[in-house]
Structures are given as C-alpha cells and as structure tokens.
Scaffold this active site. Structure first.
Site, PDB file in Angstrom:
ATOM      1  N   LYS A  41       0.841  -1.201   0.000  1.00 25.35           N
ATOM      2  CA  LYS A  41       0.000   0.000   0.000  1.00 25.35           C
ATOM      3  C   LYS A  41       0.878   1.252   0.000  1.00 25.35           C
ATOM      4  CE  LYS A  41      -0.197  -0.468   4.994  1.00 25.35           C
ATOM      5  NZ  LYS A  41      -0.906  -1.140   6.090  1.00 25.35           N
ATOM      6  N   TYR A 266      14.281  31.081   9.006  1.00 24.51           N
ATOM      7  CA  TYR A 266      13.114  31.902   9.341  1.00 24.51           C
ATOM      8  C   TYR A 266      13.078  32.206  10.827  1.00 24.51           C
ATOM      9  CZ  TYR A 266      11.061  31.136   4.762  1.00 24.51           C
ATOM     10  OH  TYR A 266      10.821  31.125   3.430  1.00 24.51           O
TER      11      TYR A 266
HETATM   12  C1  LIG Z   1      -0.078  -2.088   6.676  1.00 24.56           C
HETATM   13  C2  LIG Z   1      -0.615  -3.345   7.184  1.00 24.56           C
HETATM   14  C3  LIG Z   1       0.217  -4.469   7.365  1.00 24.56           C
HETATM   15  C4  LIG Z   1       1.717  -4.420   7.197  1.00 24.56           C
HETATM   16  O1  LIG Z   1       2.300  -4.009   8.401  1.00 24.56           O
HETATM   17  P1  LIG Z   1       3.889  -3.928   8.566  1.00 24.56           P
HETATM   18  O2  LIG Z   1       4.051  -3.549   9.990  1.00 24.56           O
HETATM   19  O3  LIG Z   1       4.359  -2.845   7.656  1.00 24.56           O
HETATM   20  O4  LIG Z   1       4.441  -5.243   8.240  1.00 24.56           O
HETATM   21  C5  LIG Z   1      -0.365  -5.653   7.741  1.00 24.56           C
HETATM   22  N1  LIG Z   1      -1.705  -5.733   7.944  1.00 24.56           N
HETATM   23  C6  LIG Z   1      -2.525  -4.683   7.795  1.00 24.56           C
HETATM   24  C7  LIG Z   1      -3.980  -4.842   8.065  1.00 24.56           C
HETATM   25  C8  LIG Z   1      -2.021  -3.434   7.432  1.00 24.56           C
HETATM   26  O5  LIG Z   1      -2.836  -2.409   7.296  1.00 24.56           O
END
Ligand SMILES: *Cc1c(COP(=O)(O)O)cnc(C)c1O
Length: 379
Positions: A41, A266
C-alpha cells in the site's frame, strides 16, 4: 550506485535486489507452507509500486495487499493473476469496482457482506472475500464475539466465496500480552471455519516475532520488514537477515561562511555561536523532511554527521559543515537515510529525530523526490 543521479537535487535509491533477498530471508525464517502476503500500500511504502511489485512478483509473493482500489488498479497494470486483498473499508460508491478489478474486499460487518452478496447476485459472478475479526485493535473488523453473525451471513450468500479470515495486532513487538490475548481471541473465532484452502493470517512484520508453531495460520502480511526495516520486536526478528532497500539523498546547493552571532533561517531560529560554514541542502519539507527535524536532525556528508540548523523550509535545509575537514562543494551528495563512508543513518534514526514512525518516514518522501532503481544483485 550514484550513476545517473548527478543532476538530481533530491532522490531516493531503491535497491530491488535487496528487496528480493529480504523476501527470501523472511520466507526462510518462517514455516515453509506460509503464504506471503506482500503489503505494498501507499506506493509500496514510498518505494514505488510498479518497480517493487514487479520484483516481488518475480521473487515469489503469493498475494498482494493494498489500501484501496486505485492502488489495486495500479497493481493490475504491473502484472495479472495475483490475488489482491484490499485492507481498508470499501465505500458504498466504490463497490462495483471490486468485481471489475477482481480483488478481494475486507468485510467487517453483516451490512457489508449483504451489499457484496447483492452485487455478486446482480453480476452473476462470485466475489471472493476476506473477513476481518477485531480482536482488540478497535479499527476495522467485526468484534470477535460477533464473528459468527458475519460468518453465517457470508455462508448463506451463494455469491460470496470465503477466501480468508484475518485480524490485526495493535501491539505486536511492543506488548506480548496484548498480542497473545488477540491471538487467542482470533483462534477461538476462526476455529469453526478453519479448513484447507482458507487463508488465515494475523501477523504483520512485528507479529512474526511471536509466530506460533502449529496452529491454523497459513499466511503472513509483510510490509515494513521486506523493505529492510525492523520494527521493534522480539529476538526472533533479530534472526531474520534483512537489508535496507531505500536510501535518501540530496545535493548541496551552496556553501558559505557566516560570522558568529548570525541568526539563520526563518525567525532566526538558530544563532551561530562561532564563525560557521553553512551548506544549503536542496531539500526541504516539500521533499519529505519534516519541520520537526529543525535543529535536531543529522545528515551525512563525506562520511561525517552534520547537524541540521535552523528551520527546515519548503525547498531548503541548512547544515552546519564547519567541522568537516574539507568544505563541501556545490553538487556534493548528502545522505539523509543510508550509509556513507562507514557512517549510517537508519530510517529509525530519522524517525526518532523527526518524531515519526518508520512507516511514516517512507510515506512522507514526496513525489518530487525521484526514485532511482538498482536492479542487479552486485550491491
Ligand atoms: C499495513 C498493514 C500491514 C503491514 O504491516 P507492517 O508492519 O508494515 O508489516 C499488515 N496488515 C494490515 C492490516 C495493514 O494495514
């Protein structure tokens, strides 16, 4: 490895050979029957979906998990045939895209199950679904004591095919007691449905630190670890050999000397206490350097740590390079995440300074930062 980056102001080097090796090492550390659900993702955690997914397909990922349908459509462009799980809730207006893209939605409620059952009936084709059990995260999923309602709603719908059941741990790697409670609740809920062919998965990267021998689990969902970053976790994770896939770089745009007492950046947020040499880095918060790094972060130049001074601005960040034996030159390469001359700044170092989590660091690296890929296995 910096070939082709000479004219880039800020860029990320992504080593796909390491990604492939990481997958192999994670697999080798787990029971052989486990299916590898590659979580890609958010543009493969900022590493670039197209290149990462293509390499993971070649490396033997079994299933891909994505956050939404646009991401799933992008994955379908990379390669056809892999099962795709959508981890987030599907909006009512998006449902028709599920059979069109041939992806598996995550169902958390009887209402969702009924809606997809109707859709399947109207389309005259089966929709494969994963059911999510909320065992204590309090986010998606049906509360574990009500799982039976969801299971029977799906069983009663001829258009729905149960492909998987899963849960998500809230405290994997940080609180074993909570994780064990969640695992127990999940096992109790899924016991009546467990059968060969059903994907039963709970563990993310940190979760596999406490992966149980035996039991019905036959899948893991791996995100962060495949990119070579260890979440806080048990000693098990220390035994999985992974290498960082991404390094983050920017070039020095200008170097100059300023007198003691000068206030820089800044609002004059940093006062030079001595005559100083300053390097202006061609990267700022528009590239993914959080303003929280102001006066806190470090950057490697010529194998030495240089402190960030003043406020991180949109396109530029100031470094104190007074202590470098040689003044850096405009165009010189700096490393924000990665290795240079034996010094290393890890994603976790960056995250600590920036008050972020490692996942967030990757997601913050912006579109303006070109991803440059290394594909061979020499490095
Ligand atoms: C993002 C996600 C993962 C992966 O988690 P990691 O800690 O990056 O391995 C696994 N399960 C779900 C439901 C997620 O949303």
């Amino acid at each position: 490895m910096s070939v082709g980056t000479d004219n880039l102001r800020a860029w990320a080097e992504v080593n796909l050979a390491r990604l492939e090796r990481n997958l192999a090492h994670i697999r080798a550390a787990l029971p052989p029957h486990l299916r590898y659900v590659a979580v890609v993702k958010a543009d493969a955690y900022g590493h670039g979906l197209a290149a990462v997914a293509a390499r993971l397909m070649r490396a033997g990922a079994d299933v891909f998990a994505l956050a939404n349908l646009d991401e799933a459509a992008a994955l379908r462009e990379v390669g056809l045939g892999w099962p795709v799980l959508i981890l987030s809730a599907i909006l009512p207006g998006e449902r028709a895209r599920v059979p069109a893209l041939d992806v598996m939605p995550t169902l958390s409620s009887v209402d969702e199950a009924n809606a997809f059952a109707d859709l399947a009936a109207r389309r005259g084709r089966k929709i494969r679904v994963h059911l999510k059990v909320d065992t204590g995260m309090g986010r998606l999923g049906i509360w574990h004591t009500q799982f039976e309602e969801l299971r029977s709603a799906v069983a009663a719908a001829p258009g729905l095919e149960l492909a998987g059941v899963f849960t998500h741990f809230s405290s994997a790697g940080s609180n074993d007691e909570v994780t064990e409670t969640q695992r127990r609740r999940f096992l109790k809920a899924v016991q009546p449905v467990a059968r060969p062919g059903l994907l039963i998965h709970a563990d993310n990267s940190a979760g596999i630190g406490s992966f149980p021998e035996g039991g019905p689990f036959n899948g893991v969902r791996i995100g962060l670890l495949q990119f070579g970053v260890r979440p806080a976790g048990g000693t098990f994770l220390d035994r999985v050999h992974v290498e960082p896939v991404l390094s983050l770089h920017a070039r020095v745009g200008l170097v100059k000397n300023l007198p003691a007492g000068t206030r820089v950046s800044y609002d004059g947020t940093f006062k030079l206490r001595r005559p100083s040499r300053i390097a202006v880095l061609c990267a700022g918060y528009a590239d993914g350097l959080p303003t929280r790094l102001s006066n806190r972060g470090q950057v490697l130049i010529a194998g030495r740590r240089c402190p960030i001074i003043g406020r991180v601005t949109m396109d530029q960040t100031l470094l104190d390079v007074t202590d470098l034996p040689e003044a850096p030159q405009p165009g010189e390469r700096a490393t924000l995440i990665g290795e240079d001359g034996g010094q290393v700044l890890t994603v976790n170092d960056f995250a600590r300074a920036a008050d972020q989590v490692a996942w967030e660091v990757f997601c913050t690296v912006s579109k303006r930062v070109r991803r440059v890929y290394t594909r061979d296995s020499a490095t």
